[in-house]
Scaffold this active site. Structure first.
Site, PDB file in Angstrom:
ATOM      1  N   CYS B  62       0.859  -1.185   0.000  1.00  0.00           N
ATOM      2  CA  CYS B  62       0.000   0.000   0.000  1.00  0.00           C
ATOM      3  C   CYS B  62       0.890   1.228   0.000  1.00  0.00           C
ATOM      4  CB  CYS B  62      -0.899  -0.007   1.235  1.00  0.00           C
ATOM      5  SG  CYS B  62      -1.672   1.593   1.547  1.00  0.00           S
ATOM      6  N   CYS B  65       0.718   3.358   3.460  1.00  0.00           N
ATOM      7  CA  CYS B  65       1.128   2.871   4.774  1.00  0.00           C
ATOM      8  C   CYS B  65       2.481   3.470   5.183  1.00  0.00           C
ATOM      9  CB  CYS B  65       1.218   1.350   4.766  1.00  0.00           C
ATOM     10  SG  CYS B  65      -0.378   0.529   4.991  1.00  0.00           S
ATOM     11  N   HIS B 132      -4.124   0.750   8.036  1.00  0.00           N
ATOM     12  CA  HIS B 132      -4.582   0.540   6.676  1.00  0.00           C
ATOM     13  C   HIS B 132      -6.081   0.263   6.552  1.00  0.00           C
ATOM     14  CE1 HIS B 132      -4.103  -0.717   2.466  1.00  0.00           C
ATOM     15  NE2 HIS B 132      -4.904  -1.722   2.736  1.00  0.00           N
ATOM     16  N   ASN B 200     -12.978  10.284  -1.572  1.00  0.00           N
ATOM     17  CA  ASN B 200     -13.761   9.235  -2.223  1.00  0.00           C
ATOM     18  C   ASN B 200     -13.641   8.011  -1.349  1.00  0.00           C
ATOM     19  OD1 ASN B 200     -14.452  10.713  -4.549  1.00  0.00           O
ATOM     20  ND2 ASN B 200     -12.482  10.250  -5.489  1.00  0.00           N
ATOM     21  N   SER B 208      -9.536   3.955  -5.073  1.00  0.00           N
ATOM     22  CA  SER B 208      -8.655   2.901  -5.567  1.00  0.00           C
ATOM     23  C   SER B 208      -7.747   2.338  -4.471  1.00  0.00           C
ATOM     24  CB  SER B 208      -7.841   3.422  -6.751  1.00  0.00           C
ATOM     25  OG  SER B 208      -7.263   4.670  -6.456  1.00  0.00           O
ATOM     26  N   HIS B 211      -6.936   2.349   2.219  1.00  0.00           N
ATOM     27  CA  HIS B 211      -6.270   3.067   3.312  1.00  0.00           C
ATOM     28  C   HIS B 211      -6.956   4.432   3.480  1.00  0.00           C
ATOM     29  CE1 HIS B 211      -2.422   3.496   5.725  1.00  0.00           C
ATOM     30  NE2 HIS B 211      -3.115   4.596   5.959  1.00  0.00           N
ATOM     31  N   HIS B 213      -7.929   7.959   3.477  1.00  0.00           N
ATOM     32  CA  HIS B 213      -7.224   9.145   2.971  1.00  0.00           C
ATOM     33  C   HIS B 213      -8.182  10.065   2.239  1.00  0.00           C
ATOM     34  CE1 HIS B 213      -7.477   6.788  -0.748  1.00  0.00           C
ATOM     35  NE2 HIS B 213      -7.114   7.861  -1.427  1.00  0.00           N
ATOM     36  N   GLN B 215      -8.041  13.717  -0.619  1.00  0.00           N
ATOM     37  CA  GLN B 215      -7.194  14.414  -1.569  1.00  0.00           C
ATOM     38  C   GLN B 215      -7.436  15.910  -1.440  1.00  0.00           C
ATOM     39  OE1 GLN B 215      -6.657  12.688  -5.510  1.00  0.00           O
ATOM     40  NE2 GLN B 215      -8.071  11.036  -4.984  1.00  0.00           N
TER      41      GLN B 215
HETATM   42  O1  LIG Z   1      -7.376   9.962  -7.706  1.00  0.00           O
HETATM   43  P1  LIG Z   1      -7.949   8.581  -7.610  1.00  0.00           P
HETATM   44  O2  LIG Z   1      -8.418   8.221  -6.237  1.00  0.00           O
HETATM   45  O3  LIG Z   1      -7.044   7.528  -8.193  1.00  0.00           O
HETATM   46  O4  LIG Z   1      -9.224   8.613  -8.578  1.00  0.00           O
HETATM   47  C1  LIG Z   1     -10.540   8.839  -8.186  1.00  0.00           C
HETATM   48  O5  LIG Z   1     -10.802  10.197  -7.816  1.00  0.00           O
HETATM   49  C2  LIG Z   1     -10.620  11.178  -8.850  1.00  0.00           C
HETATM   50  C3  LIG Z   1     -11.075  12.522  -8.320  1.00  0.00           C
HETATM   51  O6  LIG Z   1     -12.432  12.536  -7.977  1.00  0.00           O
HETATM   52  C4  LIG Z   1     -11.387  10.816 -10.134  1.00  0.00           C
HETATM   53  O7  LIG Z   1     -11.015  11.696 -11.155  1.00  0.00           O
HETATM   54  C5  LIG Z   1     -11.102   9.373 -10.559  1.00  0.00           C
HETATM   55  O8  LIG Z   1     -11.907   9.027 -11.656  1.00  0.00           O
HETATM   56  C6  LIG Z   1     -11.386   8.447  -9.372  1.00  0.00           C
HETATM   57  O9  LIG Z   1     -11.191   7.102  -9.713  1.00  0.00           O
END
Ligand SMILES: O=P(O)(O)O[C@H]1O[C@H](CO)[C@@H](O)[C@H](O)[C@H]1O
Ligand SMILES: O=P(O)(O)O[C@H]1O[C@H](CO)[C@@H](O)[C@H](O)[C@H]1O
Lengths: 397, 397
Positions: B62, B65, B132, B200, B208, B211, B213, B215
């Site tokens: 990961c 981690c 994690h 997300n 994806s 863990h 988190h 952004q």
């Molecule tokens: O950045 P990540 O987690 O790989 O990607 C995820 O969030 C992003 C921001 O919302 C999107 O654009 C991606 O389609 C989604 O899979």
């Protein structure tokens, strides 16, 4: 006191933060579910009472197959091409109580921040073919033609009498009384403002039944997306000597070429400059067509051919049955003469796949909170789709 | 001639049909994929080179981690609470070539219909905890506090010097030089217009990596959603004696009660009147807070407590780890004094689940083509979420 009527009637709500509306259909939670399931509980085949289906595939209890019965108790006819019926779990209905805005001690703020209006309408389901397991990509242009004819007749049947297009429909012999099938009953005069024809294809796009079909939702209100387009198209014409935005766009793309996927005499297939979905395309009529009733017979066939090209190329791209949502934008059923005249026929395709049959693009956190975000450019997408022509990658069903 | 630079740089495109912009990041297709897969090829565990991970779970490779190494070659520190780094596959970058609009034989139409502008920015990833396999719902308010402190410091570090809030940040000792960790390097003066913090959560929302988190994407442009809100909030204040739209909304909902999920002294959790997603909620500050730097210490703790309440109730609702996308809207990093003053701190949660851990709402055909459509009312959703209080349904990890 909460206004309880909103628990029972379809209505719109206004988001003062976004400056936009949305549709609320509380009664719709009762509809059954056969589609994609997320996460650990995912099951591949929904559980049914096994029952021999009338279609030649012996599929189980599909409510879209010929001669099967539906939740309403009605039995489908033994149809040969398309079949239309009123959705047994419609999001909007023709008859419902009227809505009066709520009042209370906080009157001023309620009327500013808790705005709603009733929405009436009708939801049809339209099958594309009697065969349960095929898709548009498996069909010929000739097989697709009846779908376009049915769309045209449903549209004509719901045109407001004040709409200049109703004269066109009349001239074409598409008067309301004519409109087949019987399930398409014209509404009370001028009741409906807009008709949205759309298809959800594939489990990834929330499609709950693989039998090839689309939906037609007709509402007393002009929904957000066509409303926004109507404003933009009207503004463009006013500011540019009466020229149509999409006519100019067709001209420009025919010259630039890099975003063209395919075209025939009547229609252009393009990955628009402003596409959000990875392989989003638009079908745009080359001449100014306001709505389905404006099509000539030749154009209907060319449109059938165009639908084939788009869906076959999609399937060929990743050698899979390509999921998408598609929808037709055209003139409203009721509107000002300018609105009707400013309308320009086009069809959107929003497919989620990005890199293969199994890797999709998610429009999530950033996209929902900030701004749509795409990865490959529309020009790269168009180049790939240009290269996917020819026969369907698999044997047609 | 196509303008080839757009294949390589992040940029926005304008959709003249919708009157809106979107972000294009061509280089981003190179990022690896570990998330949800659609359809037949679905695999439950991605394939890795097995490698002992430093986290106490021995999870495989990961990149979030403690002590593991990332695609960039960097090694994560042995962090105790949060850890921030620049996304190895950022959607926007600090350095890139400038974009000049394309020209050609169709000049007029290109400048009208093929509009673009460059976008610079920075994308951070911020872990919530070293463990994690936990989520916000597993954490205590005290454990959550460092996340809010880190958000505040990142925000402060990117404030334009002309922004009145930068004085507040200075007073709080959140000056740029102070901003931990080292990876947060302040940009050239006034380069960034907006910072979007979002999470997300869950495969259904395109996450994806499980863990915990979020952004943080910072851009030289003001994205669509906050831009629309900025316009609406400004209009409201002008038309209503300087009152804030969200302040009035809090007042109204505190009186109406039916859409309230929970509240403490500083924050209201409400299923907004205009919610689109089935169990959508908004956290709104009760007093006028423009941005994270306006929080008092007590408010930071109350916000941590509020985040716990929302995520725990979500998990309790269907006894599952509830997927969602969430995001914070606050004052832009750079803007007019009015824009800053009109800003009102709030956080959106958009969760897809509708009826159970496995049945989600799809916002597809009609929603994409016509208008967002929801099934249960926000009032019904709020009632259910009110009943989900108390301890987490499962043993906390
Ligand atoms: O950045 P990540 O987690 O790989 O990607 C995820 O969030 C992003 C921001 O919302 C999107 O654009 C991606 O389609 C989604 O899979
Ligand atoms: O009507 P269906 O096919 O059951 O439902 C599908 O399409 C509708 C219209 O886009 C959506 O509201 C539903 O969420 C989706 O699952």
């Amino acid at each position: 006191m909460p206004n309880k009527i909103l628990d029972d009637i379809s209505h719109r709500r206004y988001n003062p933060l976004r400056g936009s509306w949305l549709l609320v259909s509380p009664h719709r939670t009762k509809r059954p579910w056969q589609g994609q399931q997320e996460g650990p509980g995912k099951i591949d085949l929904p559980e049914y009472d096994p029952k021999r289906c009338a279609c030649w595939l012996n599929c189980l209890q599909c409510y879209l197959c010929p001669r099967n019965s539906r939740a309403s108790g009605d039995t489908n006819p033994d149809y040969a091409h398309t079949f239309v019926f009123v959705n047994d779990y419609s999001a909007v209905k023709e008859e419902q109580a009227d809505y009066a805005a709520e009042s209370g001690s906080c009157d001023d703020l309620s009327s500013l921040l808790l705005r709603a209006e009733g929405v009436k309408g009708k939801c049809y389901v339209l099958t594309f073919a009697p065969k349960h397991h095929i898709t548009l990509a498996d069909m010929s242009a000739a097989d697709t033609l009846p779908i376009i004819e049915t769309w045209t007749r449903i549209y004509a049947a719901h045109l407001a009498s004040t709409n200049p297009l109703s004269q066109v429909a009349l001239g074409l012999g598409l008067v309301q009384q004519d409109a087949p099938p019987e399930s398409v009953v014209p509404p009370p005069a001028n009741q409906y403002r807009y008709m949205q024809i759309f298809e959800n294809k594939g489990a990834a796009m929330g499609c709950s039944n693989p039998h090839p079909h689309c939906q037609v939702w007709t509402t007393s209100t002009l929904p957000e997306e066509p409303a926004a387009e109507t404003v933009q198209m009207g503004k463009y014409r006013t500011e540019h000597d009466g020229r149509h935005l999409l006519a100019d766009y067709v001209k420009l793309e025919m010259e630039k070429k890099e975003r063209i996927v395919w075209h025939n005499d009547a229609f252009l297939v393009v990955c628009p400059w402003w596409a959000v979905w990875p392989f989003e395309v638009m079908i745009i009529s080359k001449r100014h067509i306001r709505a389905l009733v404006d099509f000539t017979e030749a154009e209907r066939l060319q449109f059938a051919e165009t639908l084939q090209e788009v869906t076959r190329r999609y399937d060929n791209l990743f050698e899979t049955s390509f999921p998408y949502s598609s929808g037709i934008h055209q003139a409203p059923l009721e509107g000002t003469p300018e609105e009707i005249e400013n309308s320009y026929f086009h069809m959107h395709f929003y497919p989620p796949l990005l890199r293969s049959a199994t890797v999709r693009k998610f429009l999530v956190g950033y996209e929902l909170m900030a701004e749509p975000q795409r990865d490959i450019t529309p020009e790269q997408a168009a180049a790939k789709l240009r290269d996917c022509g020819g026969e369907l990658y698999r044997k047609k069903l």
